[in-house]
Design a protein around this motif. Structure first.
Motif, PDB file in Angstrom:
ATOM      1  N   ALA A 191       0.685  -1.362   0.234  1.00  0.00           N
ATOM      2  CA  ALA A 191      -0.225  -0.375  -0.177  1.00  0.00           C
ATOM      3  C   ALA A 191       0.893   0.962   0.218  1.00  0.00           C
ATOM      4  O   ALA A 191       1.997   1.470   0.670  1.00  0.00           O
ATOM      5  CB  ALA A 191      -0.622   0.030   1.367  1.00  0.00           C
ATOM      6  N   HIS A 192      -0.083   2.312  -1.057  1.00  0.00           N
ATOM      7  CA  HIS A 192       1.146   3.448  -0.732  1.00  0.00           C
ATOM      8  C   HIS A 192       2.492   3.244  -1.042  1.00  0.00           C
ATOM      9  O   HIS A 192       3.042   4.130  -0.149  1.00  0.00           O
ATOM     10  CB  HIS A 192       0.784   4.152   0.834  1.00  0.00           C
ATOM     11  N   ARG A 193       2.944   3.346  -2.283  1.00  0.00           N
ATOM     12  CA  ARG A 193       4.041   3.458  -2.365  1.00  0.00           C
ATOM     13  C   ARG A 193       4.471   4.341  -3.251  1.00  0.00           C
ATOM     14  O   ARG A 193       5.853   4.598  -4.074  1.00  0.00           O
ATOM     15  CB  ARG A 193       4.303   1.360  -3.655  1.00  0.00           C
ATOM     16  N   GLY A 194       3.495   4.865  -3.919  1.00  0.00           N
ATOM     17  CA  GLY A 194       4.405   6.067  -4.823  1.00  0.00           C
ATOM     18  C   GLY A 194       4.268   5.198  -6.584  1.00  0.00           C
ATOM     19  O   GLY A 194       4.582   4.088  -7.113  1.00  0.00           O
ATOM     20  N   ALA A 246      14.084   2.232  -6.631  1.00  0.00           N
ATOM     21  CA  ALA A 246      13.480   2.680  -5.025  1.00  0.00           C
ATOM     22  C   ALA A 246      14.203   3.730  -4.237  1.00  0.00           C
ATOM     23  O   ALA A 246      14.623   4.279  -4.459  1.00  0.00           O
ATOM     24  CB  ALA A 246      14.347   0.984  -4.499  1.00  0.00           C
ATOM     25  N   GLY A 247      13.017   4.569  -3.595  1.00  0.00           N
ATOM     26  CA  GLY A 247      13.470   5.406  -3.054  1.00  0.00           C
ATOM     27  C   GLY A 247      13.293   7.229  -4.200  1.00  0.00           C
ATOM     28  O   GLY A 247      13.846   7.969  -4.208  1.00  0.00           O
ATOM     29  N   THR A 248      12.442   6.413  -5.391  1.00  0.00           N
ATOM     30  CA  THR A 248      12.991   7.936  -6.511  1.00  0.00           C
ATOM     31  C   THR A 248      11.343   7.640  -6.293  1.00  0.00           C
ATOM     32  O   THR A 248      10.732   8.068  -7.531  1.00  0.00           O
ATOM     33  CB  THR A 248      12.724   7.009  -7.605  1.00  0.00           C
ATOM     34  N   MET A 249      10.390   7.836  -5.899  1.00  0.00           N
ATOM     35  CA  MET A 249       8.932   8.463  -5.780  1.00  0.00           C
ATOM     36  C   MET A 249       8.588   9.502  -7.018  1.00  0.00           C
ATOM     37  O   MET A 249       8.745  10.923  -6.999  1.00  0.00           O
ATOM     38  CB  MET A 249       7.867   8.579  -5.078  1.00  0.00           C
TER      39      MET A 249
END
Length: 171
Positions: free
Chosen positions: A131-134, A168-171
């Protein structure tokens, strides 16, 4: 175990048709369907009896508002297909993912189900329980599970899940 009643309820079909009309690109349609299943359908593991292996039908999952990984993967797969996007559930392992190619074949190694989708020729891996991963479309961060086995006729090989490190970490 995935054949069976794959009928989508009329209210959900109407919702998907609205998405199809408003989200003009495959990436936008994929994002909207993924967000709905990830964020609006709660993840609840029901790992007893036949429910350990057989996904519940979409109508049941939508009526209850929750499902486990198999249930959510089937629902997302059918939603994406309704939106004209190639999709299939895929078996994965949360513990042994990177080591799967080195192990003897066994259905007991798999403990999770994700979705393999293709848009514009690019394979995307989606975890319907996250959920809410972006991220949107191809920028959605795939699960960091190493390898998966798509559930489709004629497929007998594992596929490597790529993209986690880059996204990862790059929304």
């Amino acid at each position: 175990l995935y054949p069976g009643d794959k009928t989508l309820p009329p209210a959900f079909t109407d919702r998907l048709n609205r998405v199809a009309r408003s989200a003009l690109t495959p990436a936008d349609r994929l994002t909207e369907a993924t967000r709905f299943v990830q964020d609006e359908i709660r993840y609840v593991g029901e790992e007893m009896g036949i429910g350990s292996y057989v996904p519940r039908r979409p109508a049941v999952v939508l009526a209850r508002g929750y499902g486990d990984c198999k249930d959510k993967a089937l629902l997302l797969t059918l939603a994406l297909r309704h939106l004209g996007i190639e999709a299939t559930p895929a078996l994965a392992s949360t513990q042994l993912g990177r080591r799967l190619p080195d192990l003897l074949p066994s259905p007991l190694e798999f403990d999770h189900v994700i979705v393999r989708a293709v848009i514009d020729g690019q394979v995307l891996w989606l975890d319907p329980t996250g959920a809410h991963r972006g991220g949107r479309g191809p920028a959605i961060v795939p699960p960091d599970l190493g390898y998966a086995l798509p559930i489709r006729s004629g497929d007998v090989g594992l596929e490597r899940i790529i993209g986690f490190g880059e996204r990862a970490g790059t929304m």
